[in-house]
Design an enzyme around this catalytic site. Sequence first.
Site, PDB file in Angstrom:
ATOM      1  N   GLU A  66      -0.191  11.473 -45.586  1.00 30.84           N
ATOM      2  CA  GLU A  66      -1.143  10.675 -44.838  1.00 30.84           C
ATOM      3  C   GLU A  66      -2.492  10.851 -45.541  1.00 30.84           C
ATOM      4  OE1 GLU A  66      -1.427  11.748 -40.711  1.00 30.84           O
ATOM      5  OE2 GLU A  66      -2.987  10.236 -40.338  1.00 30.84           O
TER       6      GLU A  66
ATOM      7  N   LYS B 197      -4.689  20.494 -42.908  1.00 34.81           N
ATOM      8  CA  LYS B 197      -5.790  19.662 -43.395  1.00 34.81           C
ATOM      9  C   LYS B 197      -6.962  19.681 -42.429  1.00 34.81           C
ATOM     10  CE  LYS B 197      -2.918  16.223 -44.408  1.00 34.81           C
ATOM     11  NZ  LYS B 197      -2.332  14.946 -44.863  1.00 34.81           N
TER      12      LYS B 197
ATOM     13  N   ARG C 255       8.393  24.821 -44.028  1.00 35.43           N
ATOM     14  CA  ARG C 255       7.138  24.558 -44.713  1.00 35.43           C
ATOM     15  C   ARG C 255       6.645  25.820 -45.403  1.00 35.43           C
ATOM     16  NH1 ARG C 255       4.105  21.537 -41.630  1.00 35.43           N
ATOM     17  NH2 ARG C 255       2.083  22.051 -42.480  1.00 35.43           N
TER      18      ARG C 255
HETATM   19  P1  ATP Z   1      -1.073  19.355 -42.580  1.00 31.03           P
HETATM   20  O1  ATP Z   1      -0.245  19.922 -41.474  1.00 31.03           O
HETATM   21  O2  ATP Z   1      -1.513  20.338 -43.581  1.00 31.03           O
HETATM   22  O3  ATP Z   1      -2.192  18.491 -42.099  1.00 31.03           O
HETATM   23  P2  ATP Z   1       0.706  17.194 -42.863  1.00 31.03           P
HETATM   24  O4  ATP Z   1       2.133  17.548 -42.736  1.00 31.03           O
HETATM   25  O5  ATP Z   1       0.028  16.555 -41.729  1.00 31.03           O
HETATM   26  O6  ATP Z   1      -0.088  18.449 -43.386  1.00 31.03           O
HETATM   27  P3  ATP Z   1       1.157  14.947 -44.527  1.00 31.03           P
HETATM   28  O7  ATP Z   1       0.181  14.218 -45.358  1.00 31.03           O
HETATM   29  O8  ATP Z   1       1.714  14.285 -43.337  1.00 31.03           O
HETATM   30  O9  ATP Z   1       0.456  16.298 -44.125  1.00 31.03           O
HETATM   31  O10 ATP Z   1       2.314  15.557 -45.420  1.00 31.03           O
HETATM   32  C1  ATP Z   1       2.970  14.896 -46.461  1.00 31.03           C
HETATM   33  C2  ATP Z   1       4.238  15.622 -46.739  1.00 31.03           C
HETATM   34  O11 ATP Z   1       4.000  16.967 -47.131  1.00 31.03           O
HETATM   35  C3  ATP Z   1       5.139  15.686 -45.516  1.00 31.03           C
HETATM   36  O12 ATP Z   1       6.440  15.305 -45.889  1.00 31.03           O
HETATM   37  C4  ATP Z   1       5.091  17.125 -45.087  1.00 31.03           C
HETATM   38  O13 ATP Z   1       6.297  17.526 -44.527  1.00 31.03           O
HETATM   39  C5  ATP Z   1       4.799  17.852 -46.401  1.00 31.03           C
HETATM   40  N1  ATP Z   1       4.073  19.093 -46.144  1.00 31.03           N
HETATM   41  C6  ATP Z   1       2.877  19.228 -45.547  1.00 31.03           C
HETATM   42  N2  ATP Z   1       2.537  20.526 -45.446  1.00 31.03           N
HETATM   43  C7  ATP Z   1       3.541  21.232 -45.995  1.00 31.03           C
HETATM   44  C8  ATP Z   1       3.787  22.631 -46.183  1.00 31.03           C
HETATM   45  N3  ATP Z   1       2.922  23.561 -45.779  1.00 31.03           N
HETATM   46  N4  ATP Z   1       4.951  22.999 -46.794  1.00 31.03           N
HETATM   47  C9  ATP Z   1       5.814  22.064 -47.202  1.00 31.03           C
HETATM   48  N5  ATP Z   1       5.651  20.743 -47.054  1.00 31.03           N
HETATM   49  C10 ATP Z   1       4.521  20.321 -46.446  1.00 31.03           C
HETATM   50 MG    MG Z   2       0.539  14.741 -40.807  1.00 31.76          MG
END
Ligand code: ATP
Ligand code: MG
Length: 559
Positions: A35, A274, A264
């Site tokens: 995102e 984020k 994760r």
């Molecule tokens: P955050 O929780 O840090 O805001 P998010 O999951 O909201 O991260 P996205 O932009 O939605 O961020 O994530 C893009 C991809 O990265 C998704 O498929 C998510 O599962 C993966 N991802 C995000 N954080 C991690 C992590 N700590 N370990 C592994 N994969 C991750």
């Molecule tokens: Mg997200």
Amino acid sequence: MSDTTKSKNDFIREIIAEDLESGKHATTITRFPPEPNGYLHIGHAKAICLNFGIARENAGSGARCHLRFDDTNPEKEEVEYVESIKEDVAWLGFDWGGHLYYASDYFEFFHDCAVALIEKGLAYVDEQTPEQIKETRGNLQTPGTPSPYRDRPVAESLDLFAQMRAGDFKEGEAVLRAKIDMASSNMVMRDPVIYRVIHSPHHNTGDAWCIYPMYDFAHPLEDAHEHITHSLCTLEFEIHRPFYDWVIEHCPVPARPRQIEFARLNLTYTVMSKRKLLTLVKEGHVEGWDDPRMPTLSGLRRRGVPPEAIVKFCERIGITKFNGTTDVALLEFEIRDFLNREAQRRMAVLDPVKVVLENYEEGRSEEVDVVNNPEKPEEGSRKVKLGRELWIERDDFMEDPPRKFFRLGPDRHVRLRGGYIIKCVGFEKGEDGEITEIRCEYLPDTVGRDAPEGVQCKAAIHWVSAEFGAEAEVRLYDRLFTEEDPDGAEGGFVSVLNPESKQTVMARVEPSLAGVEPEWRCQFERLGYFVADRRDHVPGERPVFNRTVGLRDSWAKKK
Ligand code: ATP
Ligand code: MG
């Protein structure tokens, strides 16, 4: 491909191999769907390495990985983030090969799917307030209460949904909900909201839409639209999987992707979400998203971390179903391991004290050969200019050294790296008791030769010529938090920021360092690995270096 890549195996790769073998899929299509509401962090690197890695390993069968911006929420997303994400994925060494997509390009498709659900009697417009919807969801012990609008006629919902789209409703006045099961033991299945009204312009579609799909509804449709075969996501989405499958089951989709969850990445001494990283930036605790102390990919890059070390780290931690926290020391180990092999050595003095070679004639100078990388003899040596006065590290001299101290002290010998053996014959002190100058004599004919008989010389120290060296700003970075689990800190993660995470010194460096290109990495001998800052270092004008990591783990000792 390297041995480690070949031996990589995990439950996801096993499933993919089986699906190819059984003929369920002719090829594998994965996606990385960030995102664009912030910069990518090291956690995302795990997902990138998994998705793009699988595509690369299966390239023979035509596998590919899409980079898809999950930009369905108009309120938090920015173009700046889109650009940084593309840059970071490419920097890690991955290629989406033309498969760059925006979920916002599918708004019409999402809308058609929603209409299809209404027509099947599987969705309805709910005019309860957001509070009422929340209150009537029930909890794990109690089933939810059906909305009074749940059984309204299909035609009425179709009409109201069209009005929502036309902008006739304010935010919160109406939503579209899937009609599933208000008594489900899985709360996600209790008639989840799939569309809501938001009157904000979108960075891609402008004012074209004022209804936007919810993530849980849009995501499976995005995957299906792109014919994704395996939709890999983190474990939090496990309870959402029944809804993912429900959407695929009931919507007019061209493919049936399968969602698989993995754990994760969490790291000690690091916050990863984020939202929290944005707080660090907004509140000025760091100097931007790419501050070298940030766990963002752009921060790690500016810190001097090689992308190869990040990829190797992701391979090493592997893919499992168990949530845990990885020691950040493991990442640091991979960084050192890579740089120890690849980085050339240079000399820099961070805390300089002057040495005068009293028996070296004024005005004389010469060049000595210093090895570039002992791990790679083929990289040869360079000439470094030496004269009568030089800088050495303050702590390489002791006024009253213990027996085991092999560096400089009164009447002791030490070798200047690549140069002469010198002997300390005296020193000067300032009023505050600090050493201001060390007087030495050099031993002729000792360059590249063993110490003469009767001379004890057990160590070589780094040095910079006072006459020929340059000055450089050096930023000594350390971990951003003092606690292993900043998220768990009583006062919140901001309360455990490390006040010493950045220290800036004016260092003396060998002349060649002033001219290197930004992002050039090397080892400052005996001090650690450093990189010319991407933003501030100007070759030949303003040398600025960042410490990537020390030579060994100083935190292990402290603990
Ligand atoms: P955050 O929780 O840090 O805001 P998010 O999951 O909201 O991260 P996205 O932009 O939605 O961020 O994530 C893009 C991809 O990265 C998704 O498929 C998510 O599962 C993966 N991802 C995000 N954080 C991690 C992590 N700590 N370990 C592994 N994969 C991750
Ligand atoms: Mg997200």
